[in-house]
Structure formats: C-alpha cells, structure tokens
Design an enzyme around this catalytic site. Structure first.
Site, PDB file in Angstrom:
ATOM      1  N   GLY A  11       9.968 -55.298 -27.995  1.00  0.00           N
ATOM      2  CA  GLY A  11      10.002 -55.672 -29.413  1.00  0.00           C
ATOM      3  C   GLY A  11       9.120 -54.840 -30.322  1.00  0.00           C
ATOM      4  O   GLY A  11       8.680 -55.327 -31.359  1.00  0.00           O
ATOM      5  N   ASN A  13      10.142 -52.267 -32.072  1.00  0.00           N
ATOM      6  CA  ASN A  13      10.940 -52.089 -33.302  1.00  0.00           C
ATOM      7  C   ASN A  13      10.947 -53.373 -34.116  1.00  0.00           C
ATOM      8  O   ASN A  13      10.848 -53.336 -35.341  1.00  0.00           O
ATOM      9  CB  ASN A  13      12.372 -51.648 -32.970  1.00  0.00           C
ATOM     10  CG  ASN A  13      12.450 -50.162 -32.682  1.00  0.00           C
ATOM     11  OD1 ASN A  13      12.405 -49.345 -33.593  1.00  0.00           O
ATOM     12  ND2 ASN A  13      12.518 -49.817 -31.407  1.00  0.00           N
ATOM     13  N   MET A  89      19.772 -55.652 -25.233  1.00  0.00           N
ATOM     14  CA  MET A  89      20.423 -54.966 -24.127  1.00  0.00           C
ATOM     15  C   MET A  89      21.620 -55.750 -23.581  1.00  0.00           C
ATOM     16  O   MET A  89      21.777 -55.897 -22.368  1.00  0.00           O
ATOM     17  CB  MET A  89      19.399 -54.690 -23.015  1.00  0.00           C
ATOM     18  CG  MET A  89      18.292 -53.767 -23.454  1.00  0.00           C
ATOM     19  SD  MET A  89      18.935 -52.242 -24.215  1.00  0.00           S
ATOM     20  CE  MET A  89      17.499 -51.197 -24.129  1.00  0.00           C
ATOM     21  N   LEU A  91      25.896 -56.304 -24.499  1.00  0.00           N
ATOM     22  CA  LEU A  91      27.009 -55.900 -25.358  1.00  0.00           C
ATOM     23  C   LEU A  91      27.550 -57.104 -26.117  1.00  0.00           C
ATOM     24  O   LEU A  91      27.793 -58.161 -25.515  1.00  0.00           O
ATOM     25  CB  LEU A  91      28.097 -55.296 -24.462  1.00  0.00           C
ATOM     26  CG  LEU A  91      29.130 -54.403 -25.125  1.00  0.00           C
ATOM     27  CD1 LEU A  91      28.478 -53.208 -25.812  1.00  0.00           C
ATOM     28  CD2 LEU A  91      30.129 -53.916 -24.078  1.00  0.00           C
ATOM     29  N   ASN A 106      22.556 -51.121 -35.259  1.00  0.00           N
ATOM     30  CA  ASN A 106      21.862 -50.915 -33.981  1.00  0.00           C
ATOM     31  C   ASN A 106      21.055 -49.618 -34.029  1.00  0.00           C
ATOM     32  O   ASN A 106      21.381 -48.701 -34.775  1.00  0.00           O
ATOM     33  CB  ASN A 106      22.887 -50.819 -32.839  1.00  0.00           C
ATOM     34  CG  ASN A 106      22.236 -50.679 -31.473  1.00  0.00           C
ATOM     35  OD1 ASN A 106      21.205 -51.306 -31.202  1.00  0.00           O
ATOM     36  ND2 ASN A 106      22.812 -49.868 -30.610  1.00  0.00           N
ATOM     37  N   HIS A 108      19.581 -46.588 -31.404  1.00  0.00           N
ATOM     38  CA  HIS A 108      19.754 -46.083 -30.043  1.00  0.00           C
ATOM     39  C   HIS A 108      18.896 -44.825 -29.857  1.00  0.00           C
ATOM     40  O   HIS A 108      18.905 -43.939 -30.713  1.00  0.00           O
ATOM     41  CB  HIS A 108      21.234 -45.769 -29.778  1.00  0.00           C
ATOM     42  CG  HIS A 108      21.458 -45.331 -28.370  1.00  0.00           C
ATOM     43  ND1 HIS A 108      21.463 -46.221 -27.307  1.00  0.00           N
ATOM     44  CD2 HIS A 108      21.624 -44.099 -27.843  1.00  0.00           C
ATOM     45  CE1 HIS A 108      21.635 -45.539 -26.187  1.00  0.00           C
ATOM     46  NE2 HIS A 108      21.734 -44.269 -26.476  1.00  0.00           N
TER      47      HIS A 108
HETATM   48  C1  GAR Z   1      14.418 -48.833 -28.221  1.00  0.00           C
HETATM   49  O1  GAR Z   1      14.073 -47.544 -27.819  1.00  0.00           O
HETATM   50  C2  GAR Z   1      15.868 -48.905 -28.623  1.00  0.00           C
HETATM   51  O2  GAR Z   1      16.340 -47.737 -29.227  1.00  0.00           O
HETATM   52  C3  GAR Z   1      16.541 -49.113 -27.293  1.00  0.00           C
HETATM   53  O3  GAR Z   1      15.711 -50.040 -26.643  1.00  0.00           O
HETATM   54  C4  GAR Z   1      14.357 -49.792 -27.033  1.00  0.00           C
HETATM   55  C5  GAR Z   1      13.726 -51.120 -27.380  1.00  0.00           C
HETATM   56  O4  GAR Z   1      12.345 -50.962 -27.587  1.00  0.00           O
HETATM   57  N1  GAR Z   1      17.889 -49.569 -27.426  1.00  0.00           N
HETATM   58  C6  GAR Z   1      18.888 -49.154 -26.658  1.00  0.00           C
HETATM   59  O5  GAR Z   1      18.745 -48.407 -25.719  1.00  0.00           O
HETATM   60  C7  GAR Z   1      20.255 -49.715 -27.046  1.00  0.00           C
HETATM   61  N2  GAR Z   1      21.285 -49.091 -26.310  1.00  0.00           N
HETATM   62  P1  GAR Z   1      11.516 -52.105 -28.301  1.00  0.00           P
HETATM   63  O6  GAR Z   1      11.877 -53.418 -27.590  1.00  0.00           O
HETATM   64  O7  GAR Z   1      10.095 -51.736 -28.076  1.00  0.00           O
HETATM   65  O8  GAR Z   1      11.899 -52.115 -29.743  1.00  0.00           O
END
Ligand code: GAR
Length: 206
Positions: A11, A13, A89, A91, A106, A108
C-alpha cells in the site's frame, strides 16, 4: 466526487494517494479502501488514516462474479464514482468493469504492453530490458490492457540490482499516480479510440 482505492499488499501507492488527498492535490473524497487480503498493510494504513475499509476474501466465494457483485453493491451503496487500483492483484470481472465504464484506473510497473502481470519489475529486469517504466491506464476486462493515460520510462543501469530498480520504479509511481488521478477528477482525460487525450480544460459533459 467520491472514490475507492483497491489494494492487496504493502500500500505505498495508497499512502501517497491518502497524503495527496490530505494536501488537496487530489480534490476528491477518498471514501473507501477495499482489499482482498485481510493481512495487507494497505488496510492498516487506511485505518490509521481513519478511512472506511472493506475486506472480502475470495476464498469465501464460489465464483469470481459473485465476489465482484458484492463489492459493486457496496460501492453503489456508498455512492463511489470511480475506482483506483493500487497494487490490487486480482483481475476484475467483465461484470465489474461494465458497472464502472472508463471509471477504473490502474498503475502498472512496466511500459505496457510489455511485461504485463504480477511481477512487471522483475520480468523486465530478468529479461535484460534496457528501459522500463510505469504505466497508468484505464481498466477494461483484459489484464493490463486499457487505454494508456500516462507513461514514463527509466533506463536500467548496467550495475542495477533488482532492489534498486524496484525502489526507482516505486518512486516514479509515487510521483505520477496523484497527478493522473487529479487529471481524471478534473475531467481532463478524453478517450479517443486507444488514445487518451490530456485536455487543458475539463471536457464538456453531455
Ligand atoms: C506497484 O508497483 C504497482 O504498480 C503494482 O503493485 C505494486 C504495489 O505496490 N501493480 C501491479 O503489478 C498490477 N499489475 P504498493 O502496494 O506498495 O502500492
């Protein structure tokens, strides 16, 4: 405008989004944090920030559509206008996507359409890519596929470790995501075919 953030893991982001809302850099109400993982740090961050949370675990459901249906019911009850995925994570089903058309965003950690999936940073690194980056896009019912809102690249250095690359990708994500969300809030993203135009002024609504 009210929005929900969906997160499954650490989390970071989400934290950046919470902070941007507090500083009024995102001018919408962060009304709900949803997680599919009861143990996620994202839920802790939400609770610390005093934001309403919902956690439903897929193992309690027989079919993905009934899982998504329950989330949609909750989102509608809470008058959520749009959804931001931040490390979610799982779909989303076509049913969910239809309920929020062009209203799900989203992030990525690669330059889509390369290195889709759950390990975009590692996949680009082990492939030996020289350049990778971050993509923010609208969500449709295919994985990591919707129209691209914002994309930034970074060079993978000769002596780069996976850890240092991961750190640099996350820093880039944290810089980009609040800006992209605010463009959406200001109604400045216009989808034209596969392209997303970024307008100087809000798009007119009909
Ligand atoms: C982030 O790097 C995001 O881009 C990725 O998961 C991470 C979550 O980090 N998402 C994907 O890979 C989606 N396909 P966080 O929980 O520290 O924000």
């Amino acid at each position: 405008m009210k929005f929900a953030v969906f997160a499954s893991g650490t989390g970071t982001n989400l934290q950046v989004i919470i902070d941007a809302v507090k500083r009024n850099e995102i001018t919408a109400e962060l009304a709900l944090i949803f997680s599919n993982n009861r143990k996620s740090l994202a839920l802790k961050r939400a609770e610390e920030a005093g934001i309403k949370t919902l956690c439903l675990e897929p193992k309690d459901y027989l079919a993905p559509q009934s899982y998504d249906r329950d989330i949609v019911i909750y989102l509608k009850e809470h008058e959520i206008d749009f959804v931001v995925l931040a490390g979610y994570m799982k779909l989303l089903t076509p049913f969910f996507v239809k309920e929020f058309p062009n209203k799900i965003i989203n992030i990525h950690p690669s330059l889509l359409p390369s290195f889709k999936g759950i390990s975009g940073i590692k996949d680009a690194y082990t492939y030996g890519a020289k350049v990778t980056g971050v993509t923010i896009h609208f969500v449709d019912d295919k994985m990591d596929h919707g129209e691209i809102i914002m994309q930034e690249s970074l060079k993978i250095k000769e002596n780069e470790t996976l850890e240092s690359l991961t750190e640099r990708i996350h820093a880039l994500e944290h810089k980009m995501y609040p800006k992209a969300i605010q463009l959406f809030v200001e109604n400045r993203l216009k989808i034209q075919g596969r392209k997303v135009l970024v307008l100087d002024k809000p798009a007119k609504t009909v």
